[in-house]
Design a protein around this motif. Structure first.
Motif, PDB file in Angstrom:
ATOM      1  N   GLU A 130      23.189 -47.185  -5.750  1.00  0.00           N
ATOM      2  CA  GLU A 130      24.239 -46.135  -4.883  1.00  0.00           C
ATOM      3  C   GLU A 130      25.517 -46.692  -4.957  1.00  0.00           C
ATOM      4  N   GLY A 134      28.613 -42.446  -2.239  1.00  0.00           N
ATOM      5  CA  GLY A 134      27.523 -41.782  -2.158  1.00  0.00           C
ATOM      6  C   GLY A 134      26.846 -42.242  -0.824  1.00  0.00           C
ATOM      7  N   SER A 177      20.269 -46.054   1.685  1.00  0.00           N
ATOM      8  CA  SER A 177      21.666 -46.457   0.999  1.00  0.00           C
ATOM      9  C   SER A 177      21.489 -47.821   0.894  1.00  0.00           C
ATOM     10  N   HIS A 181      21.746 -49.603  -2.611  1.00  0.00           N
ATOM     11  CA  HIS A 181      22.932 -50.278  -3.034  1.00  0.00           C
ATOM     12  C   HIS A 181      22.663 -51.826  -3.476  1.00  0.00           C
ATOM     13  N   HIS A 228      22.227 -39.461  -4.094  1.00  0.00           N
ATOM     14  CA  HIS A 228      22.437 -40.589  -5.115  1.00  0.00           C
ATOM     15  C   HIS A 228      22.117 -40.056  -6.549  1.00  0.00           C
ATOM     16  N   ARG A 232      24.579 -39.821  -9.607  1.00  0.00           N
ATOM     17  CA  ARG A 232      24.321 -40.602 -10.843  1.00  0.00           C
ATOM     18  C   ARG A 232      24.261 -39.714 -12.066  1.00  0.00           C
TER      19      ARG A 232
END
Length: 235
Positions: A130, A134, A177, A181, A228, A232
């Protein structure tokens, strides 16, 4: 009277286990967790030594819960009314269960991590990393959705109580998140444990009901994953 035959002793022991299971909800939770762990070991096909260690750890937790129940019964028999020492005895017995459960959790992680974490890492890599933008958008959207749901629910206040738990929503949003990430399974586990602890605090403070906490967590995870995937797809 004390049983004189072995079979009578076994029956008494079984009756004690059944009584603890009927009267103590934590005992039922421990049994369900034990079934889940043992079923997982069968699916993962762990080694005999690993299965033995997990079975021993699970048995230790159940043993601690049975002893805790026995202490509570004896204390209630001796001191039906409130007494500081009676409370202390029950607290110490409950502490023994907590220590046993904590040790079992560590044992379970050490045994199952090498089977589960590779799958988790593969799943995170499949979803993708991510972006920082985002992450920020996810938190903002979660806050907006929570405020709207609280307003439509008509209960509690924007900052306390209401239809969904904002703390749970934001906590699980951030945990999701960070997991996406970093792409690190262990960090993801720790983040979700922390989010669960934040959510549990809302129950302890009697600000939210369980379903409101669960709803908040689901909102946080769902919105974060949706944002996310949109970033993407169109990023």
């Amino acid at each position: 009277m004390k049983p004189t035959r072995f079979i009578d002793s076994v029956n008494c022991a079984i009756e004690g286990i059944l009584h603890a299971t009927r009267t103590q909800k934590h005992m039922r939770y421990h049994f369900l967790a034990a079934l889940a762990v043992l079923f997982t070991t069968l699916l993962l096909r762990v080694s005999s030594m690993e299965f033995m260690l997990l079975a021993l750890a699970v048995s230790f937790v159940l043993f601690a819960e049975l002893m805790n129940t026995a202490v509570e019964i004896v204390v209630d028999m001796i001191s039906p009314g409130y007494h500081p020492l009676a409370k202390l005895a029950k607290d110490v017995a409950a502490g023994a269960v907590l220590v046993a459960a904590f040790g079992t959790a560590i044992m379970g992680y050490l045994v199952l991590a090498r089977y589960v974490l590779p799958w988790q890492k593969a799943g995170l890599e499949m979803i993708g990393t991510e972006s920082e933008t985002g992450m920020v958008v996810s938190v903002v959207l979660v806050l907006i959705v929570v405020v709207i749901m609280k307003a439509r629910g008509g209960t509690g206040t924007p900052l306390e109580g209401g239809g969904v738990s904002g703390h749970s929503a934001v906590g699980f949003c951030i945990a999701t998140s960070v997991a996406l990430h970093t792409q690190d399974p262990l960090i993801a586990v720790f983040c979700f444990i922390l989010a669960a602890m934040v959510s549990h605090s809302r129950l302890l403070l009697r600000i939210h009901r369980p379903r409101e906490v669960v709803a908040g967590g689901l909102v946080g995870v769902a919105i974060t994953v949706a944002v996310h995937l949109l970033f993407r797809a169109f990023g």
